[in-house]
Write a protein that holds these residues in place. Structure first.
Motif, short mmCIF file in Angstrom:
data_model
loop_
_atom_site.label_atom_id
_atom_site.label_comp_id
_atom_site.label_asym_id
_atom_site.label_seq_id
_atom_site.Cartn_x
_atom_site.Cartn_y
_atom_site.Cartn_z
N TYR B 190 0.83 -1.33 0.30
CA TYR B 190 0.18 0.09 0.09
C TYR B 190 0.78 1.42 0.12
O TYR B 190 0.40 2.39 -0.54
CB TYR B 190 -1.01 -0.02 1.29
CG TYR B 190 -2.31 -1.06 1.12
CD1 TYR B 190 -3.16 -0.93 -0.17
CD2 TYR B 190 -2.49 -2.02 2.08
CE1 TYR B 190 -4.09 -1.80 -0.31
CE2 TYR B 190 -3.61 -2.87 1.66
CZ TYR B 190 -4.22 -2.71 0.52
OH TYR B 190 -5.27 -3.62 0.34
N ILE B 191 2.07 1.14 0.52
CA ILE B 191 2.83 2.40 0.54
C ILE B 191 3.32 2.65 -0.92
O ILE B 191 3.29 3.72 -1.37
CB ILE B 191 4.13 2.17 1.37
CG1 ILE B 191 3.81 2.33 2.84
CG2 ILE B 191 5.38 3.31 1.09
CD1 ILE B 191 5.01 2.29 3.94
N VAL B 192 3.49 1.59 -1.56
CA VAL B 192 4.05 1.67 -3.02
C VAL B 192 2.78 2.38 -3.76
O VAL B 192 2.93 3.29 -4.51
CB VAL B 192 4.41 0.29 -3.76
CG1 VAL B 192 4.78 0.74 -5.21
CG2 VAL B 192 5.66 -0.21 -3.07
N LEU B 195 2.53 5.78 -3.38
CA LEU B 195 3.63 6.74 -4.14
C LEU B 195 2.99 6.88 -5.46
O LEU B 195 3.16 7.88 -6.24
CB LEU B 195 4.85 5.72 -4.32
CG LEU B 195 5.56 5.84 -3.11
CD1 LEU B 195 6.88 5.02 -2.94
CD2 LEU B 195 6.01 7.42 -2.31
N PHE B 196 2.21 5.63 -6.11
CA PHE B 196 1.84 6.04 -7.53
C PHE B 196 0.77 7.08 -7.34
O PHE B 196 0.85 7.77 -8.51
CB PHE B 196 1.16 4.57 -7.77
CG PHE B 196 1.67 3.62 -8.58
CD1 PHE B 196 2.83 2.74 -7.95
CD2 PHE B 196 1.83 3.21 -9.79
CE1 PHE B 196 3.38 1.62 -8.42
CE2 PHE B 196 2.30 2.37 -10.62
CZ PHE B 196 3.24 1.59 -9.97
N TYR B 197 -0.01 7.21 -6.46
CA TYR B 197 -1.19 8.16 -6.34
C TYR B 197 -0.46 9.55 -6.54
O TYR B 197 -0.88 10.42 -7.01
CB TYR B 197 -2.08 7.87 -5.37
CG TYR B 197 -3.31 6.73 -5.67
CD1 TYR B 197 -4.18 7.13 -6.68
CD2 TYR B 197 -3.22 5.80 -4.99
CE1 TYR B 197 -5.30 6.31 -6.75
CE2 TYR B 197 -4.33 4.69 -5.35
CZ TYR B 197 -5.28 5.04 -6.13
OH TYR B 197 -6.16 4.16 -6.56
N LEU B 198 0.56 9.65 -5.66
CA LEU B 198 1.16 10.88 -5.33
C LEU B 198 1.77 11.35 -6.81
O LEU B 198 1.53 12.57 -7.38
CB LEU B 198 2.40 10.83 -4.53
CG LEU B 198 1.72 10.83 -3.10
CD1 LEU B 198 2.93 10.81 -1.93
CD2 LEU B 198 0.98 11.95 -2.70
N ALA B 199 2.22 10.30 -7.41
CA ALA B 199 2.81 10.69 -8.51
C ALA B 199 1.90 11.09 -9.56
O ALA B 199 1.98 12.05 -10.49
CB ALA B 199 3.75 9.53 -9.20
N PHE C 63 -1.48 14.77 2.20
CA PHE C 63 -2.77 14.24 2.76
C PHE C 63 -4.00 14.58 1.93
O PHE C 63 -4.87 13.98 1.99
CB PHE C 63 -2.89 14.82 4.19
CG PHE C 63 -2.15 13.74 5.16
CD1 PHE C 63 -2.51 12.64 5.48
CD2 PHE C 63 -0.96 14.44 5.60
CE1 PHE C 63 -1.75 11.87 6.33
CE2 PHE C 63 -0.18 13.49 6.45
CZ PHE C 63 -0.58 12.23 6.87
N ARG C 64 -3.74 15.49 1.12
CA ARG C 64 -5.02 15.95 0.19
C ARG C 64 -4.81 15.00 -1.27
O ARG C 64 -5.49 15.07 -2.28
CB ARG C 64 -4.93 17.40 -0.28
CG ARG C 64 -5.56 18.21 0.78
CD ARG C 64 -5.73 19.72 0.61
NE ARG C 64 -4.25 20.27 0.32
CZ ARG C 64 -4.01 20.87 -0.77
NH1 ARG C 64 -4.85 20.99 -1.90
NH2 ARG C 64 -2.96 21.51 -0.84
N SER C 65 -3.62 14.29 -1.45
CA SER C 65 -3.21 13.73 -2.68
C SER C 65 -3.58 12.11 -2.56
O SER C 65 -3.42 11.48 -3.57
CB SER C 65 -1.85 14.05 -3.22
OG SER C 65 -1.71 15.21 -3.27
N ILE C 66 -3.53 11.56 -1.40
CA ILE C 66 -3.60 10.18 -1.11
C ILE C 66 -5.00 9.98 -1.01
O ILE C 66 -5.53 10.28 -0.26
CB ILE C 66 -2.71 9.48 -0.12
CG1 ILE C 66 -1.26 9.69 -0.24
CG2 ILE C 66 -3.02 8.07 0.30
CD1 ILE C 66 -0.15 9.67 0.91
N PRO C 67 -5.52 8.78 -1.61
CA PRO C 67 -6.99 8.44 -1.53
C PRO C 67 -7.16 8.27 0.04
O PRO C 67 -6.56 7.46 0.58
CB PRO C 67 -7.17 7.08 -2.48
CG PRO C 67 -6.15 7.23 -3.51
CD PRO C 67 -5.13 7.82 -2.89
#
Lengths: 248, 226, 225
Positions: B190-192, B195-199, C63-67
């Motif tokens: 889930y950490i990986v 990182l995908f979502y942040l990118a 915290f606004r970018s992670i689902p």
């Protein structure tokens, strides 16, 4: 007779803005409507092309009753130019596209014909070099000239001017007025609401003085300015001279 | 107690990424179409069209006032009792689309209403019909004005789409769940994924800023924005 | 979806409401956590020294970018990975609270920046320290200005409490799901009922905030719209 207005009435809530206004306009004539603010001059202009629906009364353009519910008002509006106090140029379109929009979408011209015609009209108001500029990149005076070009391009039978210089800085008024003077000379039929008494005196064939929703007095400029028949007219002229100076 | 990450997760996660992007893009696009129609109904439906105003308003209030998760569950687990069985992906896409349409409708409505009233007046004075005026004058301006709030909504939907794994869609989250179940490395996986979502959010933000600049027209901005 | 199914669901309304009370407890917890941290980060972002300012904006961006649902899982799984498991409820309060703090920070920051600069100057001219000026002059004004934005955030997190379902919290979604699992035709009525409950809560909450906003209104101090 090009335009005939008969007994127009308009009320907003309790306030009766137009209380039976009638007059007419011959082809090639320029009439100027003057009067204190809030006396229904703008409403009158908007009722003529039904941007505002009058409550009562009739308007004829060359014997076609505009106010009839059966008339296609869009066809009529295409024949009546309208110049707004605050220009209302389309913000997202360049000067050229502002002039072209009506030509393409209302008159059905091809893009090429429309471009040619639009450039011609922009040149006529002295702005050929600003064709690519957006409204926000133009001065107020330039914007108003584009909006006059936009109206002219439609080949209107007459143009209604709603205080075309009221939103302009003083030093920009001249360029718009001189375009209007040229227009009048070229035989365009014009109905102008303005506070510019100098323009009214030198260009108008007739002045209409309106107050509180009715026409108080109308006549040729020299008569109305020099020998007003009605005390209210005299009073208004005295005040406006104090405000704007003799030649306006 | 060390954390362990494996390259072997990447192929599956990339597949999941593709599905997440597909869901987000499709729901945003379909939601935009529906949203514009809802907004037009909310602004312009008057007189004989008044029922459309009512319907559109009820729709917007309902979908904005209820959780996306409830909408998703109702579509996936609830509809079968009416004899409608949806594929998880379809249910996910439908829920996301119906949801974002309601939010987008409000952004578009705000944008339409912030176009100055003189624009409509000038268009009508030229002889354009009401519909032409909306099409050629109001909407081109409103759509540009809606880009900044629309960008926010895109990020919201990217994040929101993560819930569809709960009905079995194999998006980024869904793939992560299957990997986690096999390898007992759920926290690391889930950490990986985070990182995908942040990118993704970073890339979306950069691209949309670019689009906003490209479509910028002098003098056309929401009040309070340069 | 016959009438009998609706009646059965409504007969189970007490169970759903009990579940909803868990959502409301969650809401209370996460809003409080988000409020406190939100103010801290907003003040840091506006008035803090440069490195702290940077940290505050990074925090807010993360915290606004992670689902939301992923944050929940991370906060839930992380501690147990290091041998200190926490309950789903605690995880939900922390995860959603941290997320909300990032949004609330943004709301308060905007409000702080909307207070005219002269207010700070006048407070400092009186001899108040920077912190005192923020506390007694800036924040009271900023709170009022931020009520509208805060209302939006309330509506968002209220709905987000349903995500706690994913980490096994026995809240309203859980009960709705078990109603449907017991008797399939109850599923849709159960979810629609839950939806309507949230609709009611959202509007009740927003109108309550409207009343508060009116009570706290001060002439001359209004959010620019």
């Amino acid at each position: 007779m090009l335009l005939r207005v008969e007994n127009l009435h308009k009320r907003y809530g309790k306030e009766e803005v137009l209380r039976g206004v009638s007059f007419s306009l011959e082809k090639g004539e320029t009439k100027v409507i003057i009067g204190p603010s809030g006396t229904g001059k703008s409403t009158l202009l908007r009722c003529i092309n039904r941007l505002t629906e009058p409550d009562r009364g009739r308007v004829f353009l060359e014997d076609v009753e505009i106010t009839s519910p059966r008339v296609n008002i869009n066809k009529i509006r295409a024949q009546i130019g309208f110049v707004f106090q605050d220009f209302n140029l389309f913000t997202h379109l360049t000067a050229l596209d502002n002039v072209r929009l009506g030509l393409i979408r209302v008159k059905g011209l091809s893009k090429r014909e429309a471009t040619q015609r639009a450039l011609q009209e922009l040149a006529r108001v002295g702005l050929a070099d600003k064709a690519k500029a957006y409204p926000a990149e133009l001065s107020g005076g330039q914007q108003q000239r584009v909006s006059i070009a936009r109206a002219l391009a439609m080949d209107p039978k007459l143009i209604l001017f709603d205080e075309p210089t009221s939103a302009l800085d003083p030093e920009l008024i001249g360029e718009v007025l001189s375009v209007m003077v040229e227009l009048a000379k070229s035989g365009m039929t014009m109905l102008v609401v303005t506070h510019e008494m100098g323009f009214a005196r030198s260009v108008a064939d007739e002045i209409i003085f309106m107050e509180k929703g009715v026409i108080v007095e109308q006549g040729p400029p020299e008569q109305l300015f020099k020998r007003p028949q009605h005390p209210r007219t005299a009073e208004f002229l005295r005040r406006i001279t104090e405000l704007y100076g003799g030649e306006g | 107690m060390t954390l362990v990450f494996r390259w072997a997760w990447l192929p599956r996660l990339t597949q999941g990424l593709a599905l997440t992007l597909e869901l987000t893009a499709l729901s945003m696009a379909l939601g935009a179409v529906l949203g514009v129609m809802l907004a037009l109904a909310r602004v312009y439906a008057k007189g004989p069209l008044l029922p459309f105003y009512g319907l559109a308003s009820a729709y917007v209030h309902f979908f904005r006032g209820t959780p996306l998760l409830v909408q998703l569950m109702a579509l996936y687990y609830g509809l079968p009792s009416l004899g409608i069985k949806l594929h998880p992906f379809t249910a996910g896409l439908l829920a996301l689309t119906l949801n974002t349409a309601a939010y987008q409708a409000e952004y578009f409505r705000g944008a339409i209403q912030s176009v100055k009233s003189g624009q409509m007046l000038a268009a009508r004075a030229l002889g354009l019909t009401r519909l032409q005026a909306i099409r050629y004058v109001i909407l081109p301006q409103a759509l540009r004005l809606a880009i900044p709030p629309w960008s926010n909504e895109l990020v919201y939907m990217l994040k929101g789409s993560a819930v569809v794994y709960l009905v079995g869609v194999l998006d980024l989250m869904g793939q992560a769940k299957t990997i986690a179940a096999r390898e007992f490395r759920n926290f690391e996986v889930y950490i990986v994924v985070a990182l995908f979502y942040l990118a993704l959010v970073f890339v979306f933000t950069v691209v949309l800023r670019w689009v906003e600049r490209r479509t910028h027209i002098p003098g056309l901005a929401l009040p309070g924005r340069a | 979806m016959a009438l009998e199914h609706w009646l059965k669901v409504w007969a189970s309304l007490p169970v759903l409401l009990q579940g909803l009370s868990v959502n409301l407890a969650l809401l209370g917890g996460l809003l409080s956590l988000g409020f406190v941290l939100g103010i801290v980060f907003a003040v840091l972002e506006v008035y803090g020294p440069r490195p702290l300012r940077f940290f505050a904006s990074l925090y807010s961006w993360l915290f606004r970018s992670i689902p939301e649902i992923l944050l929940l899982l991370l906060v839930w799984l992380g501690p147990s990975r290091f041998g200190k498991p926490i309950t789903g409820f605690t995880a939900a309060v922390i995860a959603l609270g941290l997320r909300s703090s990032a949004y609330q920070a943004q709301i308060f920051r905007g409000a702080l920046q909307a207070v005219p600069a002269g207010q700070m100057l006048a407070a400092r001219a009186l001899g108040l320290s920077k912190l005192q000026a923020v506390r007694h002059v800036l924040l009271p004004q900023a709170f009022r200005l931020s009520l509208a934005g805060w209302g939006n955030e309330f509506a968002v997190v209220l709905k987000d409490t349903t995500l706690a379902y994913a980490v096994g919290v026995v809240e309203v979604m859980f009960h709705a799901r078990s109603l449907g699992a017991r008797e399939m035709p109850l599923t849709l009525p159960a979810y629609i009922t839950v939806a309507l409950l949230f609709l009611g809560l959202t509007y009740a909450g927003l109108s309550l905030l409207g009343v508060v906003e009116k009570k706290l209104r001060i002439p001359g101090l209004e959010a620019r719209r």
